[in-house]
Design a protein around this motif. Structure first.
Motif: not given
Length: 128
Positions: A95-97, A79-82, A90-92
């Motif tokens: 936002n991650l799976h 599963d790719e990181v968005p 920035r990613l929080r």
């Protein structure tokens, strides 16, 4: 000669007393170890008595109404990181799976082909 034989008798007596002292010391040390072991067992029994009793068979959880849970076999893929839409964004964690993999599009199990993988999965030909 009497002085030398008296000296030898004194040394022999000293050697015998050292051996006896060593044996007595080992015996007393063994008694101390046995005493400590008995104390530890009694302490463990006292602690065990203070704990709640184990559950009875009727208090154990039962099977769900749908029956026992079975193993699920499926093909997974990474599963790719968005990516962030903007460089300043920035990613929080939200936002991650939750997992690094997801269920694959195709559920066909890939077949192994001779010469397609090296030893320990290095990807090499496996041949010299």
């Amino acid at each position: 000669m009497t002085t030398q034989s008296g000296l030898q008798n004194g040394l022999q007596c000293l050697a015998v007393s050292n051996a006896a002292a060593g044996a007595i010391g080992a015996f007393v040390g063994g008694l101390v170890v046995v005493g400590l072991l008995i104390w530890a067992v009694r302490l463990g029994m006292r602690v065990r008595r203070q704990q709640p009793r184990p559950p009875r068979p009727d208090e154990h959880p039962g099977l769900p109404e749908s029956g026992p849970v079975r193993e699920v076999r499926e093909v997974r893929e990474p599963d790719e990181v968005p990516r962030a839409a903007d460089e300043s964004e920035r990613l929080r964690p939200s936002n991650l799976h939750s997992s690094g993999t997801k269920r694959g599009q195709s559920q066909e199990v890939p077949k192994w082909q001779p010469g397609s993988s090296g030893s320990f999965g290095s990807g090499g030909s496996g041949r010299k």
